[in-house]
Scaffold this motif. Sequence first.
Motif, PDB file in Angstrom:
ATOM      1  N   SER A  93      37.905  38.976  36.104  1.00  0.00           N
ATOM      2  CA  SER A  93      39.106  37.840  35.728  1.00  0.00           C
ATOM      3  C   SER A  93      39.244  37.191  36.999  1.00  0.00           C
ATOM      4  N   ASN A 112      38.136  52.093  44.797  1.00  0.00           N
ATOM      5  CA  ASN A 112      37.781  50.536  45.362  1.00  0.00           C
ATOM      6  C   ASN A 112      39.222  49.619  44.420  1.00  0.00           C
ATOM      7  N   CYS A 113      38.789  48.324  45.091  1.00  0.00           N
ATOM      8  CA  CYS A 113      39.584  47.672  45.104  1.00  0.00           C
ATOM      9  C   CYS A 113      39.434  47.402  43.730  1.00  0.00           C
ATOM     10  N   ILE A 114      40.489  47.138  42.560  1.00  0.00           N
ATOM     11  CA  ILE A 114      40.192  47.138  41.109  1.00  0.00           C
ATOM     12  C   ILE A 114      40.772  45.205  40.928  1.00  0.00           C
ATOM     13  N   ARG A 115      40.824  44.627  42.226  1.00  0.00           N
ATOM     14  CA  ARG A 115      41.246  43.169  42.569  1.00  0.00           C
ATOM     15  C   ARG A 115      42.724  42.763  41.362  1.00  0.00           C
ATOM     16  N   CYS A 116      43.228  43.718  41.128  1.00  0.00           N
ATOM     17  CA  CYS A 116      44.281  43.297  40.206  1.00  0.00           C
ATOM     18  C   CYS A 116      45.670  42.590  41.440  1.00  0.00           C
ATOM     19  N   PRO A 138      47.216  50.026  43.821  1.00  0.00           N
ATOM     20  CA  PRO A 138      46.727  51.325  43.400  1.00  0.00           C
ATOM     21  C   PRO A 138      45.776  51.340  43.353  1.00  0.00           C
ATOM     22  N   GLY A 160      28.077  49.625  41.185  1.00  0.00           N
ATOM     23  CA  GLY A 160      29.078  50.143  41.973  1.00  0.00           C
ATOM     24  C   GLY A 160      30.758  50.929  41.499  1.00  0.00           C
ATOM     25  N   GLY A 161      30.351  50.745  40.483  1.00  0.00           N
ATOM     26  CA  GLY A 161      31.489  51.389  39.404  1.00  0.00           C
ATOM     27  C   GLY A 161      33.100  50.706  39.570  1.00  0.00           C
ATOM     28  N   ILE A 162      33.699  51.005  38.863  1.00  0.00           N
ATOM     29  CA  ILE A 162      35.556  50.145  38.864  1.00  0.00           C
ATOM     30  C   ILE A 162      35.082  48.952  39.779  1.00  0.00           C
ATOM     31  N   GLY A 163      35.614  48.174  39.326  1.00  0.00           N
ATOM     32  CA  GLY A 163      36.033  47.042  40.806  1.00  0.00           C
ATOM     33  C   GLY A 163      35.087  46.084  41.657  1.00  0.00           C
ATOM     34  N   GLN A 164      33.782  46.783  40.853  1.00  0.00           N
ATOM     35  CA  GLN A 164      32.388  45.856  41.769  1.00  0.00           C
ATOM     36  C   GLN A 164      31.528  44.869  40.547  1.00  0.00           C
ATOM     37  N   TYR A 184      40.793  43.407  35.386  1.00  0.00           N
ATOM     38  CA  TYR A 184      41.564  42.054  36.625  1.00  0.00           C
ATOM     39  C   TYR A 184      40.282  42.244  37.339  1.00  0.00           C
ATOM     40  N   VAL A 185      39.405  43.124  36.836  1.00  0.00           N
ATOM     41  CA  VAL A 185      38.059  43.041  38.222  1.00  0.00           C
ATOM     42  C   VAL A 185      36.916  41.448  37.756  1.00  0.00           C
ATOM     43  N   THR A 226      45.719  53.173  39.733  1.00  0.00           N
ATOM     44  CA  THR A 226      44.430  52.996  38.872  1.00  0.00           C
ATOM     45  C   THR A 226      44.602  53.516  37.915  1.00  0.00           C
ATOM     46  N   MET A 249      42.443  36.175  40.567  1.00  0.00           N
ATOM     47  CA  MET A 249      42.706  36.266  41.004  1.00  0.00           C
ATOM     48  C   MET A 249      44.202  35.898  40.560  1.00  0.00           C
TER      49      MET A 249
END
Lengths: 460, 320
Positions: free
Chosen positions: B263, A371-375, A422, B113-117, B260-261, B17, B265
């Motif tokens: 805040s 998944n994209c972690i929006r870094c 990443p 949906g888990g990490i990032g979502q 990150y998720v 990650t 970009m």
Amino acid sequence: MAKTTFAIGGVHPDDSKLARACAIEVLPLPSVVYVSMAQHLGAPAKPVVSVGDKVLTGQVIAEPGGFISAFVHSPASGTVKAIAPFKDLAGREVPHIIIDVEGDEWVEGVDLSDTLITELPDREVILDRVKACGVVGLGGATFPTHVKLNPAPGSKADCLILNGAECEPYLTSDYRIMLERTKEILVGAALMQKALGGCRTVIGIEENKPEAIAAMRSALASLPYSGIEILPLKKKYPQGGEKQIIQAVMHREVGSGALPISVGAVVQNVGTSLAVYEAVQKNKPLITNILTVTGNCLPVEKQHNYLFRIGMPLSYIAEYAGGIPKGAAKIVSGGPMMGRAISNMEAATVKGTSSILYLSEESTRRKLESNCIRCGRCAEACPMGLEPFLLRRLWKAGDMEALEANAVQDCIECGCCLYSCPACIPLLDHIRQAKGAVLGAIRARAAAAKAAAEANQKNS
Amino acid sequence: MAYIVSPNPHIHAKVSTRSLMLDVIIALCPAAVVSFLFYGLSEIAIMAFSVASCVFLEWVVNRYMLHRASSTGDLSAVVTGILLAMNLPPSTPLWVVFIGAVVAIGVAKMTFGGIGQNIWNPAITGRVFLLVSFPAIMTDWTIPAGGLIGNVDAFSGATLLQQVGLLGAKAADAMVGLETLFSNMGGSAGEISALALLAGWVYLLVRKVIKPWITLSIFATVALVAGIFHAIDPAQFTGALFNLLTGGVILGACFMATDYVTSPMSAWGGVIFGVGIGILVMMIRYFGSYPEGMSFAILIMNTAVPLIDRAFHQKKFGRA
């Protein structure tokens, strides 16, 4: 002088110039050469020889197939065996002229000596010879050089930039010619400078090549030309990108969709400069170039910089260099950031070939996407200021209008986004598709508008 | 032999990650060690249990509810577990910790949906759920026996922030000095040492994991708002230093708001986000019914992130 670079984005991969110390060696001719008719950007060349014809080295075997096209010359002397489709390195069939090599007998009028000729002929002579010798840009795009050196009426070149950045990791061919053919490159620069009407000329070289910078500076001091300067650039990929090096050198931004000449810039690779020198001063057509055989799974003593002739099969070169190393998982033609993976080693070299690069499984196998972690690393890395994470999302959603509004068509496919992600999301794969679709839509719109305007004119 | 054929680029940066999360874990180590030193074995137990719960829950949800490969290898559940533990009082019973983990991972993270979502920071969501569900447990600041650093004053009962209500702003202000930078007893485990937290933050900056803008804008806003109110009425409003060094401002600004998720970009988006958090936390502290408002401030601003992201875009090359 303070080192300069482009303003937005960029990445810093390890430069891995493993073959930097390898002097250029000349490859012997193979028994058969396969000369592609599509070795340049634009229309393929049209063969002017027939099967059974005897040809000499340097003889024209194909002529330009359009305004943006180039002459192709025979890389060896021998007999034309066939004119037939032959697979390129990606396995696509392209018309080739296949020649049985019988020797290396050159056409008349070519100066094969090493004597440096520094007097510059007239502008028309320069342009004619560059065109007649089939010179194309050797920095990657293989754009016909005579077209670039002859800007459309109304546009004027303020600055000729010679690109010696060689920002791609591993590649060392430009570095080697800057060391070994220094004066020829500088004479080539002076020739192009003259062709463009005597503008300022800057040779940009990245700071990781201090020997090349020093060699260029001392050679320049011994030559009678003025208005040429050597400019060290900070090491950052993709410095050698046309728009990026223009910004680094001239601090001007080429607008979206515009050509470098719109800000008064003409960019040529140092390899092209050498080809221009040979074409104009020696009347020698472009049938040779330098390629690096390198990679992270190849011992340094097996790495080489070769002077090759066009039409040599890649497999022949690989074999001559000692075979494909164990541990090579991917073979790339070009640099690791923008090069193309080779699926067909039987394909032949073309004017723009720059390397055979062997990459190990560990370094090149793509990791599983997560998944994209929006870094935000992709947006930070993009040298065009795009937001790759957003473009990918829009492409998946099929929102063509938003893709165009977010400038997907400006993508230069440098690979910085995917390189720095990443989560290993195949950003560029998606963006490349989106760019193709948006460019298609833009072209269709332009064609429709033109048709409508013509219809209007007819009616009124 | 067949060779790989794929489009460019053919190499990848040494970042994943997992490597980023590992850096965050390393950055949290100083503050975690300080909490172990002060609160002893019970704190070690809470943190270990919290981490184990978070990782276990993520694995369970992936395996039995979403039927997909486990994502625990990215270590983000470990980060959530550490942060959750740092946001709890040292006397929290383990069953409460587990409920916090269920809300953090099960609800706030995996449901989306888990990490990032996820929209809201999982650890903070877990903590806030516990705070409104178990107010007595979540505000019991009794320091458990067994801290490795002895001579901890038995006086605990209330945090410095709570003492504002008991003693008044002036007396509370007077209790904050430079030594508060090193240790600030009576609070969540992760809030003890500002210096340990800041050391971790600097590590993240040096490793280029995060940018400083969000954190700095929170600090600046808290200092500015507190400074203005304190100047107007020092008897009612605590000052800038007090508000920076007490409660969860540093922990939140360094490690939770910079997630990150959840805040923005862009750099400017981050500044807006940080200013919003700074204003909200001070309003809650001065005028709200809770003595501390960092968690709420971050969650509220998390909600605004998609709007902020929409407003700020990169400067594109060759375009006005």
